[in-house]
Design a protein around this motif. Structure first.
Motif, PDB file in Angstrom:
ATOM      1  N   PHE A   1     -18.016 -49.703 -60.927  1.00 14.98           N
ATOM      2  CA  PHE A   1     -18.831 -50.625 -61.711  1.00 14.98           C
ATOM      3  C   PHE A   1     -18.605 -50.487 -63.219  1.00 14.98           C
ATOM      4  O   PHE A   1     -19.141 -51.285 -63.994  1.00 14.98           O
ATOM      5  CB  PHE A   1     -20.314 -50.399 -61.415  1.00 14.98           C
ATOM      6  CG  PHE A   1     -20.678 -50.568 -59.962  1.00 14.98           C
ATOM      7  CD1 PHE A   1     -20.435 -51.767 -59.297  1.00 14.98           C
ATOM      8  CD2 PHE A   1     -21.248 -49.525 -59.245  1.00 14.98           C
ATOM      9  CE1 PHE A   1     -20.769 -51.930 -57.964  1.00 14.98           C
ATOM     10  CE2 PHE A   1     -21.588 -49.673 -57.907  1.00 14.98           C
ATOM     11  CZ  PHE A   1     -21.341 -50.876 -57.260  1.00 14.98           C
ATOM     12  N   TYR A   2     -17.818 -49.493 -63.639  1.00 13.09           N
ATOM     13  CA  TYR A   2     -17.678 -49.177 -65.066  1.00 13.09           C
ATOM     14  C   TYR A   2     -16.219 -49.166 -65.510  1.00 13.09           C
ATOM     15  O   TYR A   2     -15.845 -48.444 -66.428  1.00 13.09           O
ATOM     16  CB  TYR A   2     -18.286 -47.800 -65.351  1.00 13.09           C
ATOM     17  CG  TYR A   2     -19.734 -47.664 -64.989  1.00 13.09           C
ATOM     18  CD1 TYR A   2     -20.736 -47.931 -65.918  1.00 13.09           C
ATOM     19  CD2 TYR A   2     -20.121 -47.255 -63.715  1.00 13.09           C
ATOM     20  CE1 TYR A   2     -22.079 -47.801 -65.592  1.00 13.09           C
ATOM     21  CE2 TYR A   2     -21.459 -47.124 -63.376  1.00 13.09           C
ATOM     22  CZ  TYR A   2     -22.428 -47.401 -64.322  1.00 13.09           C
ATOM     23  OH  TYR A   2     -23.757 -47.271 -63.998  1.00 13.09           O
ATOM     24  N   GLN A   3     -15.384 -49.958 -64.891  1.00 15.91           N
ATOM     25  CA  GLN A   3     -13.947 -49.873 -65.127  1.00 15.91           C
ATOM     26  C   GLN A   3     -13.558 -50.146 -66.578  1.00 15.91           C
ATOM     27  O   GLN A   3     -12.666 -49.476 -67.125  1.00 15.91           O
ATOM     28  CB  GLN A   3     -13.212 -50.826 -64.188  1.00 15.91           C
ATOM     29  CG  GLN A   3     -13.170 -50.343 -62.737  1.00 15.91           C
ATOM     30  CD  GLN A   3     -12.543 -48.955 -62.627  1.00 15.91           C
ATOM     31  OE1 GLN A   3     -11.379 -48.768 -62.979  1.00 15.91           O
ATOM     32  NE2 GLN A   3     -13.312 -47.980 -62.166  1.00 15.91           N
ATOM     33  N   ARG A   4     -14.172 -51.088 -67.234  1.00 14.09           N
ATOM     34  CA  ARG A   4     -13.760 -51.414 -68.601  1.00 14.09           C
ATOM     35  C   ARG A   4     -14.062 -50.276 -69.568  1.00 14.09           C
ATOM     36  O   ARG A   4     -13.229 -49.941 -70.415  1.00 14.09           O
ATOM     37  CB  ARG A   4     -14.431 -52.712 -69.056  1.00 14.09           C
ATOM     38  CG  ARG A   4     -13.849 -53.952 -68.388  1.00 14.09           C
ATOM     39  CD  ARG A   4     -14.404 -55.233 -68.977  1.00 14.09           C
ATOM     40  NE  ARG A   4     -13.754 -56.403 -68.401  1.00 14.09           N
ATOM     41  CZ  ARG A   4     -12.625 -56.943 -68.865  1.00 14.09           C
ATOM     42  NH1 ARG A   4     -12.028 -56.409 -69.927  1.00 14.09           N
ATOM     43  NH2 ARG A   4     -12.095 -58.008 -68.296  1.00 14.09           N
ATOM     44  N   PHE A   5     -15.225 -49.681 -69.480  1.00 18.31           N
ATOM     45  CA  PHE A   5     -15.540 -48.554 -70.353  1.00 18.31           C
ATOM     46  C   PHE A   5     -14.668 -47.341 -70.013  1.00 18.31           C
ATOM     47  O   PHE A   5     -14.188 -46.638 -70.920  1.00 18.31           O
ATOM     48  CB  PHE A   5     -17.023 -48.182 -70.227  1.00 18.31           C
ATOM     49  CG  PHE A   5     -17.902 -48.787 -71.291  1.00 18.31           C
ATOM     50  CD1 PHE A   5     -18.418 -48.009 -72.320  1.00 18.31           C
ATOM     51  CD2 PHE A   5     -18.215 -50.130 -71.271  1.00 18.31           C
ATOM     52  CE1 PHE A   5     -19.220 -48.558 -73.305  1.00 18.31           C
ATOM     53  CE2 PHE A   5     -19.025 -50.702 -72.242  1.00 18.31           C
ATOM     54  CZ  PHE A   5     -19.531 -49.917 -73.274  1.00 18.31           C
ATOM     55  N   LEU A   6     -14.470 -47.093 -68.741  1.00 16.80           N
ATOM     56  CA  LEU A   6     -13.660 -45.941 -68.340  1.00 16.80           C
ATOM     57  C   LEU A   6     -12.207 -46.106 -68.787  1.00 16.80           C
ATOM     58  O   LEU A   6     -11.585 -45.151 -69.269  1.00 16.80           O
ATOM     59  CB  LEU A   6     -13.739 -45.754 -66.825  1.00 16.80           C
ATOM     60  CG  LEU A   6     -15.089 -45.265 -66.299  1.00 16.80           C
ATOM     61  CD1 LEU A   6     -15.138 -45.341 -64.772  1.00 16.80           C
ATOM     62  CD2 LEU A   6     -15.366 -43.830 -66.758  1.00 16.80           C
ATOM     63  N   GLN A   7     -11.671 -47.299 -68.657  1.00 17.87           N
ATOM     64  CA  GLN A   7     -10.288 -47.532 -69.083  1.00 17.87           C
ATOM     65  C   GLN A   7     -10.140 -47.414 -70.595  1.00 17.87           C
ATOM     66  O   GLN A   7      -9.096 -46.984 -71.099  1.00 17.87           O
ATOM     67  CB  GLN A   7      -9.838 -48.909 -68.608  1.00 17.87           C
ATOM     68  CG  GLN A   7      -9.633 -49.000 -67.095  1.00 17.87           C
ATOM     69  CD  GLN A   7      -9.466 -50.421 -66.593  1.00 17.87           C
ATOM     70  OE1 GLN A   7      -9.333 -51.363 -67.380  1.00 17.87           O
ATOM     71  NE2 GLN A   7      -9.491 -50.600 -65.272  1.00 17.87           N
ATOM     72  N   ALA A   8     -11.183 -47.784 -71.318  1.00 15.63           N
ATOM     73  CA  ALA A   8     -11.132 -47.696 -72.784  1.00 15.63           C
ATOM     74  C   ALA A   8     -11.341 -46.278 -73.291  1.00 15.63           C
ATOM     75  O   ALA A   8     -11.112 -45.997 -74.479  1.00 15.63           O
ATOM     76  CB  ALA A   8     -12.194 -48.612 -73.395  1.00 15.63           C
TER      77      ALA A   8
ATOM     78  N   TYR B   1     -22.514 -45.718 -70.971  1.00 16.02           N
ATOM     79  CA  TYR B   1     -21.506 -46.728 -70.660  1.00 16.02           C
ATOM     80  C   TYR B   1     -22.181 -47.947 -70.014  1.00 16.02           C
ATOM     81  O   TYR B   1     -23.169 -47.820 -69.300  1.00 16.02           O
ATOM     82  CB  TYR B   1     -20.470 -46.169 -69.687  1.00 16.02           C
ATOM     83  CG  TYR B   1     -19.422 -45.259 -70.297  1.00 16.02           C
ATOM     84  CD1 TYR B   1     -19.478 -44.854 -71.622  1.00 16.02           C
ATOM     85  CD2 TYR B   1     -18.359 -44.791 -69.520  1.00 16.02           C
ATOM     86  CE1 TYR B   1     -18.504 -44.022 -72.159  1.00 16.02           C
ATOM     87  CE2 TYR B   1     -17.384 -43.963 -70.044  1.00 16.02           C
ATOM     88  CZ  TYR B   1     -17.462 -43.568 -71.369  1.00 16.02           C
ATOM     89  OH  TYR B   1     -16.505 -42.727 -71.890  1.00 16.02           O
ATOM     90  N   TRP B   2     -21.615 -49.128 -70.265  1.00 15.88           N
ATOM     91  CA  TRP B   2     -22.156 -50.364 -69.704  1.00 15.88           C
ATOM     92  C   TRP B   2     -21.360 -50.748 -68.449  1.00 15.88           C
ATOM     93  O   TRP B   2     -20.126 -50.713 -68.446  1.00 15.88           O
ATOM     94  CB  TRP B   2     -22.033 -51.514 -70.692  1.00 15.88           C
ATOM     95  CG  TRP B   2     -22.713 -51.315 -72.011  1.00 15.88           C
ATOM     96  CD1 TRP B   2     -23.458 -50.248 -72.424  1.00 15.88           C
ATOM     97  CD2 TRP B   2     -22.699 -52.240 -73.108  1.00 15.88           C
ATOM     98  NE1 TRP B   2     -23.918 -50.440 -73.691  1.00 15.88           N
ATOM     99  CE2 TRP B   2     -23.463 -51.661 -74.148  1.00 15.88           C
ATOM    100  CE3 TRP B   2     -22.134 -53.494 -73.305  1.00 15.88           C
ATOM    101  CZ2 TRP B   2     -23.659 -52.294 -75.376  1.00 15.88           C
ATOM    102  CZ3 TRP B   2     -22.333 -54.134 -74.523  1.00 15.88           C
ATOM    103  CH2 TRP B   2     -23.098 -53.538 -75.537  1.00 15.88           C
ATOM    104  N   PRO B   3     -22.031 -51.170 -67.401  1.00 13.70           N
ATOM    105  CA  PRO B   3     -21.316 -51.711 -66.232  1.00 13.70           C
ATOM    106  C   PRO B   3     -20.547 -52.988 -66.613  1.00 13.70           C
ATOM    107  O   PRO B   3     -20.916 -53.701 -67.557  1.00 13.70           O
ATOM    108  CB  PRO B   3     -22.434 -52.031 -65.238  1.00 13.70           C
ATOM    109  CG  PRO B   3     -23.570 -51.148 -65.645  1.00 13.70           C
ATOM    110  CD  PRO B   3     -23.480 -51.058 -67.140  1.00 13.70           C
ATOM    111  N   ASP B   4     -19.514 -53.283 -65.867  1.00 12.52           N
ATOM    112  CA  ASP B   4     -18.664 -54.433 -66.175  1.00 12.52           C
ATOM    113  C   ASP B   4     -19.438 -55.749 -66.177  1.00 12.52           C
ATOM    114  O   ASP B   4     -19.088 -56.682 -66.917  1.00 12.52           O
ATOM    115  CB  ASP B   4     -17.524 -54.513 -65.150  1.00 12.52           C
ATOM    116  CG  ASP B   4     -16.613 -53.283 -65.208  1.00 12.52           C
ATOM    117  OD1 ASP B   4     -16.514 -52.686 -66.297  1.00 12.52           O
ATOM    118  OD2 ASP B   4     -16.029 -52.927 -64.178  1.00 12.52           O
ATOM    119  N   VAL B   5     -20.501 -55.826 -65.368  1.00 10.45           N
ATOM    120  CA  VAL B   5     -21.255 -57.085 -65.296  1.00 10.45           C
ATOM    121  C   VAL B   5     -21.899 -57.435 -66.632  1.00 10.45           C
ATOM    122  O   VAL B   5     -22.221 -58.608 -66.882  1.00 10.45           O
ATOM    123  CB  VAL B   5     -22.345 -57.031 -64.207  1.00 10.45           C
ATOM    124  CG1 VAL B   5     -21.727 -56.933 -62.819  1.00 10.45           C
ATOM    125  CG2 VAL B   5     -23.331 -55.889 -64.460  1.00 10.45           C
TER     126      VAL B   5
END
Length: 385
Positions: free
Chosen positions: A5-12, A26-30
């Motif tokens: 659910f947190y792919q964008r923050f984790l990738q960044a 961290y914010w969830p992708d939604v």
């Protein structure tokens, strides 16, 4: 388990161990989709978006929060960009020309503590402060203070920001205070909401409860809220844009959202993108069956795994002996250590940051937060060895 659910923050933030979840979660992708939804709704509806926001988005978000907190009426929930604005509205319910006595603690967040410190410069305002340490006797000492004097305002955190120590039984704590005092009781739930399972049903008619989306609600900054006691007749002098005190406002406990003429108000200056984000996150968790109890259990497992890895390192100052805690079975989602002087803690935090371990500290206290996007198997504290 929940990292999907947190792919964008984790990738960044690859290569980092983020233990500052209690500060900036961290914010969830939604939540990104929600930002775009807000933009698209604005483009689609322009000025008519206010009717849509107040007719659909606000009530839906109120209901989601009410369900989490077991509040009997979703309309008890009102919103503001930050908790300081809500604090000021509450303080403005009192006639500051008259004597005002406030009971609070030495561990309240700055949005309240700095403001009442400033107010206490007036001769007619007295602020009595109860130390949270020693933690094992705090609740008894605080309740005794509430009974010992006549207060107009009593303000206390559910989870203290500078330790993670939590009130063990919030309902019982409030009921004990309410039995001996007629004061306005305010609970700062910022570090409790969406972290500790919280049932306000038995005390919803007695307390104002403050929280927001910046911490464990995971929607980011800009959307704070307050649960107003059912039947409250308080009339804040600080009205803001929204509080016209007509019949409708009185029905809404004279709070902050509605004007007499419905949706035509000078509210275009308020940014509701944060409410969209919060709404999206809470709906995601509801759809996925991710309850606060489930989150809390997962974080407790993370905390125990962290303490085990920390023990293996055998650091001279960062160890369980310097952990500030009363009962880890009823504790906030961050662990706070007091490993030395302020310069020593700053140096230790800098060492961790250079190793890719993100923490934060307040004076001589170093905090490690935990979240759903953690995987304890990836914890690496070898830089402390």
């Amino acid at each position: 388990m929940y990292q999907q659910f947190y792919q964008r923050f984790l990738q960044a933030n690859q290569g980092k161990q983020h233990f500052a979840c209690h500060s900036h979660h961290y914010w969830p992708d939604v939540s990104r989709d929600a930002m775009l939804e807000y933009w698209d709704d604005t483009a689609r509806l322009v000025d008519d978006k206010w009717r849509y926001i107040f007719g659909e988005k606000v009530p839906q978000t109120q209901q989601l929060i009410a369900d989490i907190l077991q509040l009997p009426q979703p309309e008890q929930i009102v919103f503001a960009p930050n908790t300081h604005e809500l604090v000021m509205r509450l303080l403005s319910c009192f006639d500051l020309r008259q004597p005002l006595r406030i009971l609070t603690t030495d561990s309240e967040f700055y949005s309240f503590s700095r403001q009442v410190k400033r107010l206490a410069e007036y001769d007619n305002v007295q602020v009595d402060i109860v130390a949270t340490e020693p933690y094992d006797s705090f609740e008894q000492r605080f309740a005794a203070s509430a009974a010992a004097n006549q207060y107009q305002l009593i303000f206390c955190s559910q989870v203290f920001f500078n330790s993670g120590v939590a009130v063990s039984n919030l309902t019982g704590f409030v009921q004990q205070i309410a039995a001996v005092s007629e004061a306005m009781i305010v609970i700062d739930g910022y570090h409790g909401f969406m972290a500790l399972p919280t049932d306000l049903s038995a005390i919803a008619e007695r307390i104002f409860y403050l929280a927001g989306s910046y911490k464990y609600a995971q929607g980011g900054e800009g959307c704070c809220f307050m649960a107003v006691p059912v039947g409250s007749t308080e009339r804040p002098l600080y009205t803001g844009w929204f509080a016209e005190f007509g019949t409708l406002a009185a029905e809404k406990s004279a709070t902050v959202l509605y004007s007499e003429d419905g949706y035509r108000f000078a509210g275009a200056t308020m940014d509701f993108s944060a409410l969209y984000r919060l709404n999206a996150v809470l709906r995601l968790f509801k759809q996925q069956g991710i309850s606060v109890g489930r989150i809390h259990q997962y974080v407790q497992q993370l905390q125990q795994a962290f303490l085990q890895k920390l023990a293996a390192v055998q650091h001279a100052k960062l160890h369980a002996g310097n952990l500030l805690a009363q009962d880890l079975s009823c504790h906030g989602h961050f662990l706070t250590f007091r490993p030395g002087s302020v310069p020593e803690v700053a140096e230790l935090a800098a060492l961790l940051k250079r190793a890719g371990i993100e923490t934060d500290y307040r004076a001589d206290r170093l905090r490690f937060g935990f979240a759903l996007y953690h995987n304890s198997a990836q914890y690496d504290l070898s830089c402390l060895a």
